[in-house]
Design a protein around this motif. Structure first.
Motif, PDB file in Angstrom:
ATOM      1  N   ARG A  26       8.534   7.681   8.834  1.00 46.38           N
ATOM      2  CA  ARG A  26       6.966   8.038   8.142  1.00 46.38           C
ATOM      3  C   ARG A  26       6.259   8.571   9.208  1.00 46.38           C
ATOM      4  O   ARG A  26       4.891   8.894   9.120  1.00 46.38           O
ATOM      5  N   ARG A  27       6.738   9.164  10.356  1.00 45.35           N
ATOM      6  CA  ARG A  27       6.096   9.788  11.429  1.00 45.35           C
ATOM      7  C   ARG A  27       5.344  10.912  11.096  1.00 45.35           C
ATOM      8  O   ARG A  27       6.058  11.961  10.016  1.00 45.35           O
ATOM      9  N   GLY A  28       4.266  11.174  11.289  1.00 40.72           N
ATOM     10  CA  GLY A  28       3.284  12.236  10.880  1.00 40.72           C
ATOM     11  C   GLY A  28       2.484  11.929   9.762  1.00 40.72           C
ATOM     12  O   GLY A  28       1.478  12.753   9.768  1.00 40.72           O
ATOM     13  N   GLU A  29       2.685  10.831   9.168  1.00 40.66           N
ATOM     14  CA  GLU A  29       1.579  10.343   8.247  1.00 40.66           C
ATOM     15  C   GLU A  29       0.772   9.643   8.865  1.00 40.66           C
ATOM     16  O   GLU A  29       1.109   8.683   9.693  1.00 40.66           O
ATOM     17  N   PRO A  30      -0.626   9.559   8.397  1.00 37.45           N
ATOM     18  CA  PRO A  30      -1.661   8.766   8.871  1.00 37.45           C
ATOM     19  C   PRO A  30      -1.404   7.253   8.517  1.00 37.45           C
ATOM     20  O   PRO A  30      -0.797   7.084   7.345  1.00 37.45           O
ATOM     21  N   CYS A  31      -1.814   6.382   9.480  1.00 33.69           N
ATOM     22  CA  CYS A  31      -1.607   5.114   9.281  1.00 33.69           C
ATOM     23  C   CYS A  31      -2.240   4.533   7.850  1.00 33.69           C
ATOM     24  O   CYS A  31      -1.750   3.668   7.247  1.00 33.69           O
ATOM     25  N   ALA A  32      -3.459   5.089   7.606  1.00 37.19           N
ATOM     26  CA  ALA A  32      -4.317   4.631   6.451  1.00 37.19           C
ATOM     27  C   ALA A  32      -3.406   4.898   5.191  1.00 37.19           C
ATOM     28  O   ALA A  32      -3.991   4.408   4.118  1.00 37.19           O
ATOM     29  N   SER A  33      -2.437   5.756   5.396  1.00 38.47           N
ATOM     30  CA  SER A  33      -1.770   6.005   4.029  1.00 38.47           C
ATOM     31  C   SER A  33      -0.896   4.702   3.278  1.00 38.47           C
ATOM     32  O   SER A  33      -0.812   4.679   2.068  1.00 38.47           O
ATOM     33  N   CYS A  34      -0.821   3.691   4.507  1.00 44.36           N
ATOM     34  CA  CYS A  34      -0.351   2.455   3.944  1.00 44.36           C
ATOM     35  C   CYS A  34      -1.078   1.151   4.321  1.00 44.36           C
ATOM     36  O   CYS A  34      -0.700   0.024   3.564  1.00 44.36           O
ATOM     37  N   HIS A  35      -1.880   1.367   5.074  1.00 41.50           N
ATOM     38  CA  HIS A  35      -2.518   0.245   5.902  1.00 41.50           C
ATOM     39  C   HIS A  35      -4.114   0.729   5.586  1.00 41.50           C
ATOM     40  O   HIS A  35      -4.699   1.537   6.391  1.00 41.50           O
ATOM     41  N   PRO A  36      -4.740   0.075   4.463  1.00 38.02           N
ATOM     42  CA  PRO A  36      -6.283   0.226   4.327  1.00 38.02           C
ATOM     43  C   PRO A  36      -6.915  -0.273   5.342  1.00 38.02           C
ATOM     44  O   PRO A  36      -6.500  -1.078   6.279  1.00 38.02           O
ATOM     45  N   ASP A  37      -8.453  -0.069   5.543  1.00 40.38           N
ATOM     46  CA  ASP A  37      -8.961  -0.471   6.607  1.00 40.38           C
ATOM     47  C   ASP A  37      -9.385  -1.973   6.652  1.00 40.38           C
ATOM     48  O   ASP A  37      -9.176  -2.567   5.448  1.00 40.38           O
ATOM     49  N   HIS A  38      -9.567  -2.570   7.756  1.00 37.35           N
ATOM     50  CA  HIS A  38      -9.727  -4.025   8.016  1.00 37.35           C
ATOM     51  C   HIS A  38     -11.033  -4.462   6.918  1.00 37.35           C
ATOM     52  O   HIS A  38     -11.996  -3.735   6.897  1.00 37.35           O
ATOM     53  N   GLY A  40     -11.589  -8.100   6.343  1.00 39.66           N
ATOM     54  CA  GLY A  40     -11.534  -9.543   6.382  1.00 39.66           C
ATOM     55  C   GLY A  40     -10.251 -10.106   6.490  1.00 39.66           C
ATOM     56  O   GLY A  40      -9.344  -9.776   6.453  1.00 39.66           O
ATOM     57  N   ARG A  41     -10.361 -11.464   6.901  1.00 37.09           N
ATOM     58  CA  ARG A  41      -9.287 -12.219   7.161  1.00 37.09           C
ATOM     59  C   ARG A  41      -8.037 -12.110   6.153  1.00 37.09           C
ATOM     60  O   ARG A  41      -7.001 -12.039   6.057  1.00 37.09           O
ATOM     61  N   SER A  42      -8.768 -12.272   4.778  1.00 38.90           N
ATOM     62  CA  SER A  42      -7.668 -12.400   3.826  1.00 38.90           C
ATOM     63  C   SER A  42      -7.346 -11.144   3.130  1.00 38.90           C
ATOM     64  O   SER A  42      -6.425 -11.080   2.116  1.00 38.90           O
ATOM     65  N   PHE A  43      -7.786 -10.139   3.644  1.00 37.09           N
ATOM     66  CA  PHE A  43      -7.378  -8.839   3.102  1.00 37.09           C
ATOM     67  C   PHE A  43      -5.979  -8.386   3.714  1.00 37.09           C
ATOM     68  O   PHE A  43      -5.616  -8.473   4.715  1.00 37.09           O
ATOM     69  N   SER A  44      -5.320  -7.966   2.507  1.00 36.77           N
ATOM     70  CA  SER A  44      -3.970  -7.538   2.916  1.00 36.77           C
ATOM     71  C   SER A  44      -3.862  -5.973   3.624  1.00 36.77           C
ATOM     72  O   SER A  44      -4.405  -5.117   3.081  1.00 36.77           O
ATOM     73  N   LEU A  45      -3.248  -5.854   4.679  1.00 35.21           N
ATOM     74  CA  LEU A  45      -3.395  -4.778   5.470  1.00 35.21           C
ATOM     75  C   LEU A  45      -2.161  -3.801   5.290  1.00 35.21           C
ATOM     76  O   LEU A  45      -2.285  -2.921   5.660  1.00 35.21           O
ATOM     77  N   ILE A  46      -1.313  -4.223   4.218  1.00 38.46           N
ATOM     78  CA  ILE A  46      -0.221  -3.474   4.132  1.00 38.46           C
ATOM     79  C   ILE A  46      -0.023  -2.813   2.469  1.00 38.46           C
ATOM     80  O   ILE A  46      -0.196  -4.188   1.896  1.00 38.46           O
ATOM     81  N   SER A  47       0.051  -1.897   2.470  1.00 37.58           N
ATOM     82  CA  SER A  47       0.292  -1.367   0.868  1.00 37.58           C
ATOM     83  C   SER A  47       1.639  -1.102   0.681  1.00 37.58           C
ATOM     84  O   SER A  47       2.263  -0.174   0.990  1.00 37.58           O
ATOM     85  N   TRP A  48       2.566  -1.867   0.232  1.00 38.70           N
ATOM     86  CA  TRP A  48       4.125  -1.849   0.189  1.00 38.70           C
ATOM     87  C   TRP A  48       4.360  -0.865  -0.965  1.00 38.70           C
ATOM     88  O   TRP A  48       3.690  -0.800  -1.964  1.00 38.70           O
ATOM     89  N   PRO A  49       5.340   0.032  -0.488  1.00 35.28           N
ATOM     90  CA  PRO A  49       5.647   1.013  -1.458  1.00 35.28           C
ATOM     91  C   PRO A  49       6.481   0.098  -2.538  1.00 35.28           C
ATOM     92  O   PRO A  49       7.196  -0.804  -2.431  1.00 35.28           O
ATOM     93  N   GLY A  50       6.043   0.483  -3.827  1.00 32.87           N
ATOM     94  CA  GLY A  50       6.615  -0.320  -5.014  1.00 32.87           C
ATOM     95  C   GLY A  50       5.633  -1.173  -5.364  1.00 32.87           C
ATOM     96  O   GLY A  50       5.754  -1.999  -6.522  1.00 32.87           O
TER      97      GLY A  50
END
Length: 615
Positions: A26-38, A40-50
């Motif tokens: 996924r080189r070349g894609e911005p990290c935010a396309s899968c990882h929303p901004d921080h 809080g502690r309970s917030f999921s940092l990964i938006s899993w494909p599918g």
């Protein structure tokens, strides 16, 4: 933001740099396309494909899940104890919380090496990911010791026995796969011979079974009698006592110690009975090893074609009239009669030569080199009733004596001349017996003009044409050749010779030439020559005969003509030098021809001289 993310997440930056893992793809894609901004502690940092971690395509991480790995929970592999790679040391994540980086793809990164480093570290060489046992990719044939015979049925543990390994942590006994001693059978098996036989067991035994002896591998050369040829395929029990094979060693000094003499004592050399080895080898009883060179020591030396004849052609099996006891078990006649060629060969000439002093023995005309050609030469033929001379000395013998006598009457049947079809006593000795007489008997004895010595009176045996009749010999016939006639070719008078000669003169060949009878009825010059004078001289006393004025050397000039003697007008004075044509001009002749007018010519002066006449 991507560069800022990688400043903290150094493990991700390292993996991308190494071209490993999911982020490399996924080189070349911005990290935010899968990882929303921080958030809080309970917030999921990964938006899993599918939408869920369980739906993640593990092949995108560079390692497709196969076999048992497909059903293993993610947390069982992505545990802290297995995250030992370089990426894990760079990760800021610590503790027992599951992480996704730091795992390696080698089997021993997660699984214990039960072989303790004795084998290849790539487990997939022998195992697959479906199950650990059995090792489906392992092929014992690819090892230093392929399994054959009974070894294929032995359990692995019977050879790879467990052994305790001294180790700081695990001393549990495990199967030993390498190294395992296998150089000799005695490594695993007790020696039932108790050292009585030197050498490895495989010299005599095979893995099919201990009681199965490998005769092809057993080294009989260690004994006093090495096995060679057919002996190598003989069953042991044929020579050694069965079943223990412990009986007394058989005698082997001579072949007859084991084999009976199949020739009943008739096989001798120089008068002495010899052992089988003199003519045979252990490779087989047939063919014999007795050579042509050895045969020279016998009474009958093999020469020429005899050297290529099969032994059985002369040394026949069970010939009629010879007692079987005299031939032996082989039934071979070892001493055939050979005094004359006819002792072995039939008389192919049907007894035609039996009356000769040599009784028709073949060697008089043939050699052992070959039946053809015969050695009977042209010179030898001179001793017979018909000498070969001229063309007869050049033609093939078969042209007269052979069964296919082209152009000649056929010979008598094979019952008379024999298998060879050659007749020696021919009835034809005269020329006309074989050749057509183109003269139809005119010059033969009893003919109209018999010639002594028949055809040879005018011809030679070298060639039929030309004839031997020359100018001098022509004098014995009705017309003597004189003058210019001596240079005239024969065909000038004998018109029958103008026909082309026949291709063959043999009696059965169709004669295409004209009969050569030479019966010309011409009399005098006028019989062959036409008179150029017409009937000018017909009233003369000689009837105008050519020879009255001309001779045989040439027609012109008329050497026998004398104007003063033979005419009424004598040439005298000035008339002597006048050309003949001045007084005898050309005039029309018979048949639209021209001729010289000799008669009548006026003898009066005024006929040639006078007013208006120029002479």
């Amino acid at each position: 933001m991507t560069s800022l993310c990688l400043q903290c997440h150094k493990e991700i930056a390292w993996l991308v740099q190494q071209g490993r893992g999911y982020h490399t793809r996924r080189r070349g894609e911005p990290c935010a396309s899968c990882h929303p901004d921080h958030a809080g502690r309970s917030f999921s940092l990964i938006s899993w494909p599918g939408g869920d971690v369980l739906r993640f395509d593990h092949a995108q991480a560079g390692w497709p899940l196969e076999g048992r790995h497909q059903t293993t929970p993610c947390a069982d592999c992505h545990r802290t104890s297995y995250r030992v790679g370089a990426a894990a040391s760079l990760s800021p994540r610590r503790g027992a919380t599951a992480g996704w980086v730091g795992l390696e793809q080698t089997c021993t990164a997660c699984h214990q090496d039960v072989h303790r480093g004795a084998l290849n570290q790539d487990c997939l060489t022998c195992h697959d990911q479906a199950r650990w046992k059995p090792a489906p990719r392992f092929d014992h044939a690819q090892t230093d010791y392929p399994l054959t015979g009974k070894h294929r049925d032995v359990r692995c543990a019977a050879c790879h026995k467990p052994a305790a390994r001294a180790a700081p942590v695990d001393t549990t006994p495990s199967l030993v796969f390498s190294p395992v001693a296998h150089r000799d059978c005695a490594t695993c098996h007790a020696d039932p011979h108790r050292g009585r036989f030197a050498g490895p067991c495989r010299d005599c035994h095979v893995t099919t079974g201990f009681r199965v002896i490998d005769r092809g591998n057993f080294n009989h050369d260690r004994t006093r009698y090495p096995l060679r040829g057919r002996h190598a395929s003989v069953a042991c029990t044929k020579c050694h006592d069965a079943p223990s094979l412990r009986g007394r060693n058989p005698s082997f000094a001579t072949c007859t110690a084991c084999h009976a003499d199949p020739h009943a004592g008739t096989a001798t050399l120089a008068g002495a009975i010899v052992d089988c080895a003199a003519c045979h080898s252990v490779s087989g009883f047939t063919p014999a090893t007795y050579t042509v060179a050895q045969h020279r020591r016998a009474k009958f030396v093999l020469e020429g074609r005899h050297q290529n004849v099969a032994c059985t052609a002369c040394h026949v099996k069970r010939p009629p009239g010879v007692p079987a006891a005299q031939l032996g078990a082989a039934g071979i006649l070892m001493r055939p009669v050979f005094g004359r060629c006819l002792d072995c060969h039939p008389d192919d000439h049907g007894g035609q030569l039996a009356g000769r002093s040599d009784f028709g023995d073949c060697v008089a005309c043939h050699t052992a080199t070959g039946w053809k050609p015969s050695t009977f030469t042209v010179a030898a033929h001179t001793t017979l009733r018909f000498r070969l001379e001229g063309r007869h000395a050049e033609i093939a013998c078969a042209a007269c004596h052979g069964p296919n006598r082209t152009g000649l009457p056929p010979l008598a049947g094979r019952a008379i001349v024999g298998k060879a079809g050659v007749a020696f006593r021919l009835a034809e000795r005269d020329c006309v017996s074989c050749h057509v007489d183109p003269h139809q008997g005119r010059f033969a004895a009893g003919g109209a003009r018999p010639v002594s010595n028949g055809c040879l009176g005018c011809h030679t045996v070298q060639s039929y044409r030309p004839s031997t009749i020359d100018v001098a010999q022509h004098a014995r016939y009705a017309f003597t050749l004189e003058g210019a006639h001596r240079a005239v070719p024969c065909v000038g008078c004998h018109v029958e010779l103008r026909h082309p000669p026949a291709k063959s003169s043999l009696v059965l060949v169709r004669w295409t030439g004209a009969p050569l009878l030479f019966t010309s009825s011409a009399k005098g010059c006028q019989g062959c020559h036409d008179t150029p004078h017409g009937d000018q001289f017909a009233s003369r006393r000689d009837g105008g005969r050519c020879e009255s004025c001309h001779d045989l050397d040439a027609f012109a000039p008329a050497s026998r003509f004398n104007h003063d003697r033979d005419t009424k007008f004598s040439l005298r004075g000035g008339h002597a030098n006048v050309p003949c044509g001045t007084c005898h001009p050309q005039t029309a002749g018979p048949g639209n021809t021209r001729m010289v007018r000799y008669r009548p010519v006026s003898s009066r002066c005024e006929s040639c001289h006078g007013e208006g006449v120029r002479r």
